[in-house]
Design a protein around this motif. Structure first.
Motif, PDB file in Angstrom:
ATOM      1  N   GLU A 319       0.325 -47.981  64.872  1.00 44.83           N
ATOM      2  CA  GLU A 319       0.004 -48.238  66.356  1.00 44.83           C
ATOM      3  C   GLU A 319      -1.629 -48.809  66.230  1.00 44.83           C
ATOM      4  OE1 GLU A 319       0.193 -44.757  68.843  1.00 44.83           O
ATOM      5  OE2 GLU A 319       2.177 -44.586  68.743  1.00 44.83           O
ATOM      6  N   VAL A 320      -1.847 -49.667  67.051  1.00 45.46           N
ATOM      7  CA  VAL A 320      -3.354 -50.228  67.188  1.00 45.46           C
ATOM      8  C   VAL A 320      -3.876 -49.841  68.378  1.00 45.46           C
ATOM      9  CG1 VAL A 320      -4.765 -52.190  67.284  1.00 45.46           C
ATOM     10  CG2 VAL A 320      -2.632 -52.309  65.741  1.00 45.46           C
ATOM     11  N   TRP A 321      -4.837 -49.272  68.599  1.00 44.94           N
ATOM     12  CA  TRP A 321      -5.770 -48.561  69.626  1.00 44.94           C
ATOM     13  C   TRP A 321      -7.163 -49.513  69.602  1.00 44.94           C
ATOM     14  CZ3 TRP A 321      -4.283 -44.703  73.279  1.00 44.94           C
ATOM     15  CH2 TRP A 321      -3.112 -43.990  72.880  1.00 44.94           C
ATOM     16  N   SER A 322      -7.763 -49.893  70.749  1.00 43.01           N
ATOM     17  CA  SER A 322      -9.007 -50.299  70.709  1.00 43.01           C
ATOM     18  C   SER A 322      -9.678 -50.086  72.122  1.00 43.01           C
ATOM     19  CB  SER A 322      -8.941 -52.011  70.260  1.00 43.01           C
ATOM     20  OG  SER A 322      -8.771 -52.639  71.279  1.00 43.01           O
ATOM     21  N   THR A 323     -11.144 -50.482  71.912  1.00 44.53           N
ATOM     22  CA  THR A 323     -11.760 -50.749  73.271  1.00 44.53           C
ATOM     23  C   THR A 323     -12.114 -52.050  73.712  1.00 44.53           C
ATOM     24  OG1 THR A 323     -13.873 -50.945  71.846  1.00 44.53           O
ATOM     25  CG2 THR A 323     -13.303 -48.682  72.439  1.00 44.53           C
ATOM     26  N   GLU A 324     -11.104 -53.168  72.883  1.00 40.80           N
ATOM     27  CA  GLU A 324     -11.426 -54.265  73.353  1.00 40.80           C
ATOM     28  C   GLU A 324     -10.244 -54.958  74.359  1.00 40.80           C
ATOM     29  OE1 GLU A 324     -13.676 -55.923  72.345  1.00 40.80           O
ATOM     30  OE2 GLU A 324     -14.544 -55.061  70.457  1.00 40.80           O
ATOM     31  N   PRO A 325     -10.654 -55.898  75.071  1.00 39.95           N
ATOM     32  CA  PRO A 325      -9.782 -56.344  76.404  1.00 39.95           C
ATOM     33  C   PRO A 325      -8.664 -57.209  75.689  1.00 39.95           C
ATOM     34  CG  PRO A 325     -11.811 -57.652  76.137  1.00 39.95           C
ATOM     35  CD  PRO A 325     -11.892 -56.761  75.290  1.00 39.95           C
ATOM     36  N   GLY A 326      -8.669 -57.440  74.416  1.00 39.33           N
ATOM     37  CA  GLY A 326      -7.645 -58.530  74.229  1.00 39.33           C
ATOM     38  C   GLY A 326      -7.042 -58.320  72.791  1.00 39.33           C
ATOM     39  N   ILE A 327      -5.989 -58.951  72.316  1.00 45.60           N
ATOM     40  CA  ILE A 327      -5.505 -58.805  71.079  1.00 45.60           C
ATOM     41  C   ILE A 327      -5.013 -60.013  70.577  1.00 45.60           C
ATOM     42  CG2 ILE A 327      -3.358 -57.805  71.300  1.00 45.60           C
ATOM     43  CD1 ILE A 327      -3.682 -55.827  68.948  1.00 45.60           C
ATOM     44  N   GLN A 328      -5.432 -60.612  69.349  1.00 48.19           N
ATOM     45  CA  GLN A 328      -4.785 -61.823  68.740  1.00 48.19           C
ATOM     46  C   GLN A 328      -3.508 -61.192  67.787  1.00 48.19           C
ATOM     47  OE1 GLN A 328      -6.057 -64.901  69.290  1.00 48.19           O
ATOM     48  NE2 GLN A 328      -4.948 -66.281  68.143  1.00 48.19           N
ATOM     49  N   VAL A 329      -2.330 -61.957  68.283  1.00 43.32           N
ATOM     50  CA  VAL A 329      -1.202 -61.667  67.457  1.00 43.32           C
ATOM     51  C   VAL A 329      -1.001 -62.765  66.733  1.00 43.32           C
ATOM     52  CG1 VAL A 329       1.329 -61.295  67.544  1.00 43.32           C
ATOM     53  CG2 VAL A 329      -0.407 -60.179  68.901  1.00 43.32           C
ATOM     54  N   TYR A 330      -1.002 -62.458  65.390  1.00 43.25           N
ATOM     55  CA  TYR A 330      -0.846 -63.495  64.288  1.00 43.25           C
ATOM     56  C   TYR A 330       0.421 -63.485  63.389  1.00 43.25           C
ATOM     57  CZ  TYR A 330      -2.032 -66.810  60.346  1.00 43.25           C
ATOM     58  OH  TYR A 330      -1.774 -67.434  59.083  1.00 43.25           O
ATOM     59  N   SER A 331       1.345 -64.296  63.080  1.00 44.30           N
ATOM     60  CA  SER A 331       2.463 -64.125  62.337  1.00 44.30           C
ATOM     61  C   SER A 331       2.307 -64.491  60.740  1.00 44.30           C
ATOM     62  CB  SER A 331       3.778 -64.787  62.994  1.00 44.30           C
ATOM     63  OG  SER A 331       3.488 -65.886  63.281  1.00 44.30           O
ATOM     64  N   GLY A 332       1.242 -65.099  60.355  1.00 49.44           N
ATOM     65  CA  GLY A 332       0.890 -65.362  58.930  1.00 49.44           C
ATOM     66  C   GLY A 332       1.297 -66.652  58.613  1.00 49.44           C
ATOM     67  N   ASN A 333       1.059 -67.636  59.568  1.00 54.47           N
ATOM     68  CA  ASN A 333       1.623 -69.008  59.473  1.00 54.47           C
ATOM     69  C   ASN A 333       1.101 -69.728  58.786  1.00 54.47           C
ATOM     70  OD1 ASN A 333       3.394 -68.074  61.827  1.00 54.47           O
ATOM     71  ND2 ASN A 333       1.477 -68.573  63.213  1.00 54.47           N
ATOM     72  N   PHE A 334      -0.234 -69.407  58.356  1.00 56.80           N
ATOM     73  CA  PHE A 334      -0.848 -70.383  57.326  1.00 56.80           C
ATOM     74  C   PHE A 334      -0.757 -69.828  55.711  1.00 56.80           C
ATOM     75  CE2 PHE A 334      -2.937 -71.135  61.465  1.00 56.80           C
ATOM     76  CZ  PHE A 334      -2.389 -72.744  61.652  1.00 56.80           C
ATOM     77  N   LEU A 335      -0.134 -68.903  55.889  1.00 54.85           N
ATOM     78  CA  LEU A 335      -0.004 -68.399  54.283  1.00 54.85           C
ATOM     79  C   LEU A 335       1.246 -69.423  53.901  1.00 54.85           C
ATOM     80  CD1 LEU A 335       0.464 -64.502  54.904  1.00 54.85           C
ATOM     81  CD2 LEU A 335      -1.278 -65.704  53.482  1.00 54.85           C
ATOM     82  N   GLU A 336       0.920 -69.909  52.476  1.00 54.99           N
ATOM     83  CA  GLU A 336       1.730 -70.970  51.898  1.00 54.99           C
ATOM     84  C   GLU A 336       2.229 -70.677  50.509  1.00 54.99           C
ATOM     85  OE1 GLU A 336       0.263 -74.935  53.576  1.00 54.99           O
ATOM     86  OE2 GLU A 336      -1.678 -73.957  52.921  1.00 54.99           O
ATOM     87  N   GLY A 337       1.877 -69.804  49.989  1.00 54.10           N
ATOM     88  CA  GLY A 337       2.399 -69.205  48.706  1.00 54.10           C
ATOM     89  C   GLY A 337       1.634 -70.210  47.483  1.00 54.10           C
ATOM     90  N   LYS A 338       0.460 -70.658  47.932  1.00 58.15           N
ATOM     91  CA  LYS A 338      -0.191 -71.321  46.946  1.00 58.15           C
ATOM     92  C   LYS A 338      -0.889 -70.566  45.927  1.00 58.15           C
ATOM     93  CE  LYS A 338      -1.192 -75.502  49.954  1.00 58.15           C
ATOM     94  NZ  LYS A 338      -2.139 -76.324  50.680  1.00 58.15           N
ATOM     95  N   VAL A 339      -0.984 -71.075  44.677  1.00 59.64           N
ATOM     96  CA  VAL A 339      -1.516 -70.502  43.728  1.00 59.64           C
ATOM     97  C   VAL A 339      -2.714 -71.434  43.118  1.00 59.64           C
ATOM     98  CG1 VAL A 339      -1.376 -69.492  41.272  1.00 59.64           C
ATOM     99  CG2 VAL A 339       0.621 -69.339  42.668  1.00 59.64           C
ATOM    100  N   PRO A 340      -3.991 -70.757  43.112  1.00 55.62           N
ATOM    101  CA  PRO A 340      -4.290 -69.305  43.075  1.00 55.62           C
ATOM    102  C   PRO A 340      -4.600 -68.712  44.625  1.00 55.62           C
ATOM    103  CG  PRO A 340      -6.294 -70.513  42.462  1.00 55.62           C
ATOM    104  CD  PRO A 340      -5.099 -71.583  42.836  1.00 55.62           C
ATOM    105  N   ARG A 341      -4.776 -69.540  45.614  1.00 58.57           N
ATOM    106  CA  ARG A 341      -5.162 -68.998  46.770  1.00 58.57           C
ATOM    107  C   ARG A 341      -4.331 -67.967  47.418  1.00 58.57           C
ATOM    108  NH1 ARG A 341      -4.719 -72.149  52.618  1.00 58.57           N
ATOM    109  NH2 ARG A 341      -2.696 -71.057  52.148  1.00 58.57           N
TER     110      ARG A 341
END
Length: 396
Positions: A319-341
């Protein structure tokens, strides 16, 4: 994965020594990489980098480096009580420095994007460092992302352990740094509670000039414990009726869109991957979920429920709780399996959508949208916030 020997390994070795029949038995190994402080100890920009461990009495362990105040490991149990690592990261400081730019970092002085790298404050225009550029055939994009070319992600914090379960990290953003006005000292405290909560508490003060500020945590999570596996089967709930509209450059246009009847609707539990390939403008802009949700809060700045996510295989829940008004939902779209990064702990490659991020914060590009919750901080004024990641398990 490479593992350090534990008690079971030593026991297996002893049995092998006295029993030839047992010679082919494989030694037991923990299901996660063992991070060593010595592999993170290095001088960077004239300051010492190290790895700090905090833990609770129930076995939860979090390891953090003061380079970018990055979370490199979170160990929590699955439904069977077996510890597993649920945070993507790296095994050495050199891998961290050559890896994903935001992975695990505490992000500031301005989290997320500021469109075209400019904003006006009290009649003065500020031009910021540009570090979010697109490459053809993607739509043109020229923004400031996560505070600029260095921000807090690539800076060594001053670290001070407070107890076995907490560590403090501090940094000073200087007037004019990355183009932002005013000195802004920042303190972030990471704590682990006996309720298996990771608490990130942060505050900053505008020391001498009016400025803008926005902070978040950017841990890349995979609750399965298999950090190279897809997160599209994770079941997500977000406490939000509306999402920010964005341009093709991923910058808000100032409008809010109802999620009802759209692929953006996570008001009821839904697998991340269920609608991720839908022909929908907000999904196509980020090649998946990379969207800022307006949280349903009763009172501004109260600690409120943001989101819940569950991995059906391991039973782990966060669960995520916070005092902030918004939340960014990110689904790992810029992970690319590049080595070594994208080569992480235990020689695990981090491929496309092998992690998700849930990033509570003020809205992106707020300085250019008077109708958004303000990110302005007046001289002598404090900005304070808190994010809580609470781990538990669910039965099958």
């Amino acid at each position: 994965m490479r593992k350090a020997p534990g008690m079971m390994t030593l026991l297996a070795a002893a049995v092998t020594a006295i029993s030839p029949q047992a010679a082919t038995a494989a030694p037991a190994q923990p299901p996660y990489a063992e991070l060593r402080a010595v592999d993170f100890q290095k001088d960077v920009d004239g300051k010492k980098v190290d790895l700090y461990t905090i833990k609770n009495k129930k076995g939860m362990v979090v390891k953090i480096t003061n380079y970018g105040a990055r979370i490199e490991q979170i160990l929590v149990p699955d439904r069977n009580g077996k510890l597993g690592d649920v945070a993507q990261g790296y095994e050495t400081i050199d891998q961290v420095m050559g890896g994903q730019g935001s992975m695990g970092a505490f992000v500031g002085r301005y989290a997320n994007r500021i469109g075209n790298g400019t904003f006006t404050l009290d009649g003065t225009e500020y031009k910021l460092a540009i570090n979010d550029l697109s490459t053809p055939p993607a739509p043109p994009r020229q923004n400031t992302l996560h505070g600029g070319k260095k921000g807090s992600r690539f800076v060594v914090f001053d670290a001070k352990p407070l107890s076995d379960s907490s560590v403090q990290m501090t940094i000073l953003f200087k007037d004019g740094e990355e183009g932002f006005p005013g000195d802004l000292p920042v303190r972030v405290v990471y704590s682990v509670t006996d309720n298996n909560e990771l608490v990130v508490a942060y505050d900053a003060v505008a020391a001498n000039k009016k400025t803008v500020a926005n902070f978040t945590g950017h841990t890349f999570f995979n609750l399965s414990g298999d950090l190279g596996s897809s997160i599209e089967d994770h079941i997500l709930t977000v406490n939000s009726d509306r999402v920010l509209e964005v341009s093709p450059a991923l910058v808000p246009n100032g409008k809010l869109r109802d999620v009802e009847g759209t692929p953006m609707d996570f008001r009821k539990p839904k697998a991340i991957g269920k609608d991720i390939k839908a022909d929908y403008d907000l999904l196509k802009a980020g090649n998946g979920y990379d969207n800022h949700y307006v949280l349903s809060m009763k009172q501004p700045s109260e600690l409120a429920f943001n989101a819940r996510i569950m991995d059906p295989k391991s039973g782990r829940v966060m669960e995520v709780w916070s005092t902030e008004p918004g939340i960014q939902v990110y689904s790992g779209n810029f992970l690319e399996g590049k080595v070594p990064r994208d080569l992480g702990k235990g020689s695990t490659v981090y491929p496309f959508r092998s992690a998700f991020c849930l990033e509570p914060s003020r809205f992106p590009d707020s300085p250019n949208h008077p109708g958004f919750p303000t990110t302005e901080v007046n001289p002598g004024e404090w900005y304070s916030g808190k994010i809580v990641y609470k781990f538990s398990t669910a039965k099958k």
